[in-house]
Design a protein around this motif. Structure first.
Motif, PDB file in Angstrom:
ATOM      1  N   GLN A 246      24.932  23.813   4.069  1.00 18.95           N
ATOM      2  CA  GLN A 246      24.690  22.032   5.427  1.00 18.95           C
ATOM      3  C   GLN A 246      25.854  21.262   4.748  1.00 18.95           C
ATOM      4  OE1 GLN A 246      21.441  20.965   2.924  1.00 18.95           O
ATOM      5  NE2 GLN A 246      20.062  23.251   3.660  1.00 18.95           N
ATOM      6  N   ARG A 247      27.048  22.231   4.197  1.00 14.96           N
ATOM      7  CA  ARG A 247      27.964  21.140   4.535  1.00 14.96           C
ATOM      8  C   ARG A 247      28.429  19.423   2.867  1.00 14.96           C
ATOM      9  NH1 ARG A 247      32.151  23.358   7.610  1.00 14.96           N
ATOM     10  NH2 ARG A 247      30.897  24.991   9.230  1.00 14.96           N
ATOM     11  N   ARG A 248      27.010  20.106   2.163  1.00 13.68           N
ATOM     12  CA  ARG A 248      26.614  19.607   0.825  1.00 13.68           C
ATOM     13  C   ARG A 248      27.505  19.758  -0.071  1.00 13.68           C
ATOM     14  NH1 ARG A 248      20.673  19.730   1.685  1.00 13.68           N
ATOM     15  NH2 ARG A 248      20.840  18.228  -0.540  1.00 13.68           N
ATOM     16  N   HIS A 249      29.186  19.612   0.067  1.00 12.12           N
ATOM     17  CA  HIS A 249      29.988  20.146  -1.125  1.00 12.12           C
ATOM     18  C   HIS A 249      30.564  19.547  -2.272  1.00 12.12           C
ATOM     19  CE1 HIS A 249      31.701  23.261   1.548  1.00 12.12           C
ATOM     20  NE2 HIS A 249      31.993  21.696   2.571  1.00 12.12           N
ATOM     21  N   ASP A 250      29.978  17.794  -2.232  1.00 11.71           N
ATOM     22  CA  ASP A 250      29.877  17.466  -3.390  1.00 11.71           C
ATOM     23  C   ASP A 250      28.333  17.741  -4.405  1.00 11.71           C
ATOM     24  OD1 ASP A 250      32.204  16.011  -2.481  1.00 11.71           O
ATOM     25  OD2 ASP A 250      30.945  14.348  -2.040  1.00 11.71           O
ATOM     26  N   GLU A 251      27.646  17.929  -3.605  1.00 10.91           N
ATOM     27  CA  GLU A 251      26.259  18.344  -4.315  1.00 10.91           C
ATOM     28  C   GLU A 251      26.111  19.364  -5.447  1.00 10.91           C
ATOM     29  OE1 GLU A 251      22.967  17.190  -2.705  1.00 10.91           O
ATOM     30  OE2 GLU A 251      24.016  16.131  -1.143  1.00 10.91           O
ATOM     31  N   ALA A 252      27.009  20.363  -4.633  1.00 15.43           N
ATOM     32  CA  ALA A 252      27.373  21.994  -4.870  1.00 15.43           C
ATOM     33  C   ALA A 252      27.929  22.148  -6.173  1.00 15.43           C
ATOM     34  CB  ALA A 252      28.190  22.628  -3.856  1.00 15.43           C
ATOM     35  N   ALA A 253      29.752  20.782  -5.230  1.00 17.00           N
ATOM     36  CA  ALA A 253      30.254  20.945  -7.041  1.00 17.00           C
ATOM     37  C   ALA A 253      29.258  20.202  -8.136  1.00 17.00           C
ATOM     38  CB  ALA A 253      31.480  20.038  -7.160  1.00 17.00           C
ATOM     39  N   LEU A 281      35.497  23.093  -4.334  1.00 18.83           N
ATOM     40  CA  LEU A 281      36.396  21.925  -3.821  1.00 18.83           C
ATOM     41  C   LEU A 281      37.492  22.485  -3.223  1.00 18.83           C
ATOM     42  CD1 LEU A 281      37.312  21.804  -7.899  1.00 18.83           C
ATOM     43  CD2 LEU A 281      35.769  20.070  -6.472  1.00 18.83           C
ATOM     44  N   GLU A 282      37.603  23.419  -2.779  1.00 19.97           N
ATOM     45  CA  GLU A 282      38.583  23.992  -1.611  1.00 19.97           C
ATOM     46  C   GLU A 282      38.256  23.491  -0.574  1.00 19.97           C
ATOM     47  OE1 GLU A 282      39.823  27.603  -1.950  1.00 19.97           O
ATOM     48  OE2 GLU A 282      41.797  27.528  -3.195  1.00 19.97           O
ATOM     49  N   ALA A 283      36.578  23.811  -0.007  1.00 15.50           N
ATOM     50  CA  ALA A 283      35.962  23.534   0.841  1.00 15.50           C
ATOM     51  C   ALA A 283      35.319  22.367   0.890  1.00 15.50           C
ATOM     52  CB  ALA A 283      34.478  24.797   1.242  1.00 15.50           C
ATOM     53  N   SER A 284      35.352  21.195   0.462  1.00 14.88           N
ATOM     54  CA  SER A 284      35.390  19.844   0.810  1.00 14.88           C
ATOM     55  C   SER A 284      36.573  19.478   0.606  1.00 14.88           C
ATOM     56  CB  SER A 284      34.785  18.961  -1.557  1.00 14.88           C
ATOM     57  OG  SER A 284      36.175  19.618  -2.007  1.00 14.88           O
ATOM     58  N   GLY A 285      37.834  19.869   0.921  1.00 21.04           N
ATOM     59  CA  GLY A 285      38.875  19.153   1.282  1.00 21.04           C
ATOM     60  C   GLY A 285      39.616  18.188   0.010  1.00 21.04           C
ATOM     61  N   ALA A 286      39.349  18.589  -1.560  1.00 17.64           N
ATOM     62  CA  ALA A 286      39.586  17.979  -2.552  1.00 17.64           C
ATOM     63  C   ALA A 286      40.632  19.265  -3.089  1.00 17.64           C
ATOM     64  CB  ALA A 286      39.052  17.695  -3.476  1.00 17.64           C
ATOM     65  N   SER A 287      41.752  18.747  -3.649  1.00 18.02           N
ATOM     66  CA  SER A 287      42.689  19.615  -4.573  1.00 18.02           C
ATOM     67  C   SER A 287      42.286  20.442  -5.044  1.00 18.02           C
ATOM     68  CB  SER A 287      44.308  18.680  -5.234  1.00 18.02           C
ATOM     69  OG  SER A 287      45.363  19.680  -5.443  1.00 18.02           O
ATOM     70  N   ALA A 288      42.825  21.510  -5.846  1.00 16.54           N
ATOM     71  CA  ALA A 288      41.244  22.559  -6.720  1.00 16.54           C
ATOM     72  C   ALA A 288      42.606  23.424  -7.610  1.00 16.54           C
ATOM     73  CB  ALA A 288      40.783  23.585  -5.742  1.00 16.54           C
ATOM     74  N   CYS A 289      43.899  22.966  -7.171  1.00 13.76           N
ATOM     75  CA  CYS A 289      45.145  23.501  -8.065  1.00 13.76           C
ATOM     76  C   CYS A 289      44.865  23.713 -10.080  1.00 13.76           C
ATOM     77  CB  CYS A 289      46.664  22.423  -8.038  1.00 13.76           C
ATOM     78  SG  CYS A 289      46.748  23.370  -6.668  1.00 13.76           S
ATOM     79  N   ALA A 290      44.728  22.226 -10.389  1.00 13.88           N
ATOM     80  CA  ALA A 290      44.086  21.588 -11.822  1.00 13.88           C
ATOM     81  C   ALA A 290      43.524  22.159 -12.048  1.00 13.88           C
ATOM     82  CB  ALA A 290      43.603  20.096 -11.698  1.00 13.88           C
ATOM     83  N   HIS A 291      42.020  22.665 -11.245  1.00 13.70           N
ATOM     84  CA  HIS A 291      41.174  23.505 -11.797  1.00 13.70           C
ATOM     85  C   HIS A 291      41.547  24.567 -11.566  1.00 13.70           C
ATOM     86  CE1 HIS A 291      37.146  25.398 -12.267  1.00 13.70           C
ATOM     87  NE2 HIS A 291      37.452  25.903 -11.199  1.00 13.70           N
ATOM     88  N   TRP A 292      41.975  25.649 -11.049  1.00 11.31           N
ATOM     89  CA  TRP A 292      42.601  26.633 -10.803  1.00 11.31           C
ATOM     90  C   TRP A 292      43.837  27.112 -12.270  1.00 11.31           C
ATOM     91  CZ3 TRP A 292      38.929  29.655  -8.837  1.00 11.31           C
ATOM     92  CH2 TRP A 292      39.001  29.102  -6.924  1.00 11.31           C
TER      93      TRP A 292
END
Length: 318
Positions: A246-253, A281-292
């Protein structure tokens, strides 16, 4: 000149004539004779009867008697039992089997669509289906909450929330091809793999030698499981797939972060949830580098070494 009177006969003459009629049975003759006697008694002694008046009711009664006898002897028709068509599947049956000479058939099953191809045997189950042999294409309607649709096969099960996919089961193995959405394949040993739209997963998988690091991780997981209860990973992953579809990425995170803070997770489970958080985080368009980078510092290459290395290289690229 007076009109000629009709020729009359006595009851005795009528009885002799009845005896001469070969087509009448003894019972019929007796009944007709009683009618004649009754009529003679009403009209007075020795009243002569007109032949036309005598034989008209007699013949009618004889015809009626013969009809009753003929109809009484006729046996009622035996109903013919209809033979079911083997190429017509009944959606109410627990087991569906379509012979090799039949065309594919599409069934509506509790809001879902099953397209069963020839040479296929599939069984209904409380949470979905079991493909014993052959090929079935499933179009699964979205499930509410954490409900899941499962398709069991020889080496595991396909777990979905709402998607379109095709399962093929052969004697030595099988495959699942996803047309829409995302599915998760749960192997018989508990390992899980995601398959997105356009992807295919086959079974059995090729066995890989177990590394020393994996052995230590599994031993640690077993030790933690003995002392603390496990998180319901099926519920978490099911909810995650639903939110992503459902593209609800914030809720998924948010769901994944809360799960990471929950007690009772094994090291392998924490690594899996952390990796899913990076993908979200990648799917939401946010930067995920710090997380990786945090993920690599905590778990190393781990279960997703090739994918993790590629992401870190992109993060470190100038």
């Amino acid at each position: 000149m007076s009109a000629r009177e009709p020729q009359l006969e006595t009851p005795e003459e009528a009885r002799e004539r009845l005896q001469a009629e070969a087509h009448l049975s003894a019972v019929e003759r007796d009944r007709l004779w009683r009618r004649i006697e009754y009529g003679a008694a009403r009209g007075g002694p020795r009243t002569r009867l007109s032949r036309p008046l005598l034989w008209a009711p007699a013949l009618a009664a004889a015809a009626a008697t013969l009809a009753i006898l003929l109809l009484g002897d006729e046996a009622p028709p035996t109903p013919q039992a209809s033979t079911p068509d083997p190429c017509t599947l009944d959606a109410r049956r627990a087991q569906l089997e379509l012979p090799a000479h039949c065309a594919p058939q599409t069934l509506q099953m509790n809001g879902d669509e099953w397209r069963v191809e020839a040479s296929t045997r599939v069984e209904r189950e409380p949470e979905g289906a079991r493909v014993v042999s052959g090929r079935v294409r499933f179009r699964v309607a979205p499930r509410p909450g954490a409900a899941r649709f499962r398709v069991r096969v020889s080496h595991g099960q396909v777990v979905v929330i709402g998607t379109v996919f095709r399962v093929e089961q052969r004697t030595e193995g099988g495959s699942v091809h996803v047309s829409e959405g995302v599915i998760e394949f749960v192997w018989s040993d508990g390992q899980r793999e995601r398959v997105s739209a356009g992807g295919t997963l086959s079974w059995p998988r090729e066995t890989e030698p177990e590394t020393e690091a994996e052995s230590e991780s599994e031993a640690e997981a077993e030790s933690e499981t003995e002392t603390e209860p496990e998180v319901d990973m099926d519920r978490v992953i099911g909810r995650l797939l639903q939110l992503r579809s459902q593209r609800r990425h914030d809720e998924a995170a948010r769901l994944l972060r809360e799960t990471l803070r929950a007690p009772g997770l094994t090291r392998r489970q924490r690594e899996r949830i952390s990796y899913e958080l990076g993908l979200t985080l990648e799917a939401s368009g946010a930067s995920a580098c710090a997380h990786w980078r945090r993920h690599h510092a905590r778990f190393g290459a781990g279960l997703h070494a090739a994918e993790l290395d590629a992401r870190l290289e992109r993060c470190n690229a100038p």
